[in-house]
Write a protein that holds these residues in place. Structure first.
Motif, PDB file in Angstrom:
ATOM      1  N   TYR A   8       0.961  -1.330  -0.180  1.00  0.00           N
ATOM      2  CA  TYR A   8      -0.073   0.085   0.058  1.00  0.00           C
ATOM      3  C   TYR A   8       0.819   1.292  -0.078  1.00  0.00           C
ATOM      4  O   TYR A   8       1.671   1.392   0.733  1.00  0.00           O
ATOM      5  N   ASP A   9       0.469   2.207  -0.834  1.00  0.00           N
ATOM      6  CA  ASP A   9       1.385   3.432  -0.960  1.00  0.00           C
ATOM      7  C   ASP A   9       0.610   4.393  -0.269  1.00  0.00           C
ATOM      8  O   ASP A   9      -0.522   4.901  -0.296  1.00  0.00           O
ATOM      9  N   THR A  10       1.311   4.986   0.870  1.00  0.00           N
ATOM     10  CA  THR A  10       0.639   5.799   1.772  1.00  0.00           C
ATOM     11  C   THR A  10       0.407   7.132   1.347  1.00  0.00           C
ATOM     12  O   THR A  10      -0.158   8.024   1.687  1.00  0.00           O
ATOM     13  N   ASP A  11       1.067   7.341   0.231  1.00  0.00           N
ATOM     14  CA  ASP A  11       1.117   8.781  -0.782  1.00  0.00           C
ATOM     15  C   ASP A  11       0.188   8.815  -1.848  1.00  0.00           C
ATOM     16  O   ASP A  11       0.199   9.491  -2.599  1.00  0.00           O
ATOM     17  N   ASN A  12      -0.647   7.685  -1.906  1.00  0.00           N
ATOM     18  CA  ASN A  12      -1.643   7.779  -3.008  1.00  0.00           C
ATOM     19  C   ASN A  12      -2.817   8.802  -2.715  1.00  0.00           C
ATOM     20  O   ASN A  12      -2.621   9.461  -1.756  1.00  0.00           O
ATOM     21  N   ILE A  13      -3.124   9.194  -3.779  1.00  0.00           N
ATOM     22  CA  ILE A  13      -4.077  10.585  -3.934  1.00  0.00           C
ATOM     23  C   ILE A  13      -5.149  10.476  -2.794  1.00  0.00           C
ATOM     24  O   ILE A  13      -5.478  11.629  -2.097  1.00  0.00           O
ATOM     25  N   PHE A  14      -5.899   9.390  -2.748  1.00  0.00           N
ATOM     26  CA  PHE A  14      -7.003   9.047  -1.896  1.00  0.00           C
ATOM     27  C   PHE A  14      -6.402   9.303  -0.239  1.00  0.00           C
ATOM     28  O   PHE A  14      -7.352   9.824   0.533  1.00  0.00           O
ATOM     29  N   ALA A  15      -5.192   8.757  -0.109  1.00  0.00           N
ATOM     30  CA  ALA A  15      -4.869   8.805   1.167  1.00  0.00           C
ATOM     31  C   ALA A  15      -4.255  10.223   1.468  1.00  0.00           C
ATOM     32  O   ALA A  15      -4.650  10.694   2.754  1.00  0.00           O
ATOM     33  N   LYS A  16      -3.900  11.077   0.584  1.00  0.00           N
ATOM     34  CA  LYS A  16      -3.778  12.671   0.696  1.00  0.00           C
ATOM     35  C   LYS A  16      -5.163  13.119   1.025  1.00  0.00           C
ATOM     36  O   LYS A  16      -5.051  14.113   1.866  1.00  0.00           O
ATOM     37  N   ILE A  17      -6.072  12.778   0.235  1.00  0.00           N
ATOM     38  CA  ILE A  17      -7.548  13.438   0.448  1.00  0.00           C
ATOM     39  C   ILE A  17      -7.852  12.886   1.823  1.00  0.00           C
ATOM     40  O   ILE A  17      -8.592  13.858   2.519  1.00  0.00           O
ATOM     41  N   LEU A  18      -7.864  12.028   2.352  1.00  0.00           N
ATOM     42  CA  LEU A  18      -8.153  11.541   3.791  1.00  0.00           C
ATOM     43  C   LEU A  18      -7.625  12.306   4.760  1.00  0.00           C
ATOM     44  O   LEU A  18      -8.049  12.749   5.787  1.00  0.00           O
ATOM     45  N   ARG A  19      -6.256  12.725   4.621  1.00  0.00           N
ATOM     46  CA  ARG A  19      -5.487  13.327   5.658  1.00  0.00           C
ATOM     47  C   ARG A  19      -5.640  14.978   5.312  1.00  0.00           C
ATOM     48  O   ARG A  19      -5.071  15.952   5.748  1.00  0.00           O
ATOM     49  N   GLU A  20      -6.318  15.233   4.325  1.00  0.00           N
ATOM     50  CA  GLU A  20      -6.716  16.550   4.018  1.00  0.00           C
ATOM     51  C   GLU A  20      -5.589  17.305   3.624  1.00  0.00           C
ATOM     52  O   GLU A  20      -5.371  18.741   3.661  1.00  0.00           O
ATOM     53  N   GLU A  21      -4.539  16.766   3.025  1.00  0.00           N
ATOM     54  CA  GLU A  21      -3.338  17.520   2.352  1.00  0.00           C
ATOM     55  C   GLU A  21      -3.512  17.768   1.013  1.00  0.00           C
ATOM     56  O   GLU A  21      -2.970  18.850   0.631  1.00  0.00           O
ATOM     57  N   ILE A  22      -4.848  17.473   0.275  1.00  0.00           N
ATOM     58  CA  ILE A  22      -5.139  18.044  -0.861  1.00  0.00           C
ATOM     59  C   ILE A  22      -6.718  18.107  -0.599  1.00  0.00           C
ATOM     60  O   ILE A  22      -7.373  17.421   0.144  1.00  0.00           O
ATOM     61  N   PRO A  23      -7.229  19.327  -1.442  1.00  0.00           N
ATOM     62  CA  PRO A  23      -8.703  19.517  -1.348  1.00  0.00           C
ATOM     63  C   PRO A  23      -9.555  18.581  -2.031  1.00  0.00           C
ATOM     64  O   PRO A  23      -9.215  17.728  -2.908  1.00  0.00           O
ATOM     65  N   SER A  24     -10.723  18.302  -1.408  1.00  0.00           N
ATOM     66  CA  SER A  24     -11.989  17.630  -2.039  1.00  0.00           C
ATOM     67  C   SER A  24     -13.119  18.167  -1.643  1.00  0.00           C
ATOM     68  O   SER A  24     -13.260  18.957  -0.534  1.00  0.00           O
ATOM     69  N   PHE A  25     -14.321  17.873  -2.399  1.00  0.00           N
ATOM     70  CA  PHE A  25     -15.696  18.326  -2.121  1.00  0.00           C
ATOM     71  C   PHE A  25     -16.098  16.907  -1.169  1.00  0.00           C
ATOM     72  O   PHE A  25     -16.683  15.994  -1.800  1.00  0.00           O
ATOM     73  N   ARG A  26     -16.063  17.077   0.035  1.00  0.00           N
ATOM     74  CA  ARG A  26     -16.655  15.905   0.759  1.00  0.00           C
ATOM     75  C   ARG A  26     -18.402  16.106   1.100  1.00  0.00           C
ATOM     76  O   ARG A  26     -18.589  17.318   1.037  1.00  0.00           O
TER      77      ARG A  26
END
Ligand code: 5GP
Length: 147
Positions: A8-26
């Motif tokens: 598992y790559d902890t820097d995949n884009i959805f891991a970053k979304i979970l950590r709020e490191e990149i924005p998303s519309f939740r």
């Protein structure tokens, strides 16, 4: 059975979304899952449901991760049918490994709200962020209204 996935790559884009490191519309979250808008929507309202804990895809997911995701898929889907959001049906997609169509390696389910007579747009086309934001607000309101 012989499935030996990449780690598992902890820097995949959805891991970053979970950590709020990149924005998303939740649009929804509970203790175990998060739902946010896909930025390359195949239809208006295209969402992704992910577990909050790491796994690559359906093949290495635990029964608890799968159950939590599908419970959220059903809750959100039911909230979108009929008024106020107005979906007529739901298409659920889920891809595993590159040959299976997977591009992001954190388990996710695609929820596509469908309307009579619509058709899917081609994949990998950037959506209009204003439309995605407006859809996220309508969806959030429909989920809240459904309780
Ligand atoms: P897959 O083919 O792995 O099932 O789908 C990955 C999905 O993630 C695609 O539908 C793609 O549009 C979406 N996606 C890729 N990058 C991002 C991103 O940065 N933010 C969001 N919200 N969705 C993304």
């Amino acid at each position: 059975m012989d499935y030996s996935p990449e780690p598992y790559d902890t820097d995949n884009i959805f891991a970053k979304i979970l950590r709020e490191e990149i924005p998303s519309f939740r649009v929804f979250e509970d203790a175990d899952t998060l739902v946010f808008m896909d930025i390359m929507p195949r239809v208006d309202g295209h969402m992704l449901v992910i577990p909050k804990t790491p796994c690559r895809n359906m093949l290495d997911a635990s029964a608890d991760q799968l159950a939590a995701c599908l419970k959220t898929v059903q809750k959100v889907s039911l909230a979108l049918l009929g008024a106020p959001y107005g979906a007529d049906g739901i298409t659920l997609q889920q891809f595993n490994e590159p040959e299976g169509g997977q591009e992001v390696y954190h388990l996710h389910f695609h929820i596509l709200p469908r309307r009579e007579g619509d058709s899917l747009r081609p994949p990998r086309q950037q959506g209009d962020m204003e439309v995605i934001k407006a859809e996220s607000e309508r969806i959030r309101a429909a989920i809240e209204a459904a309780g």
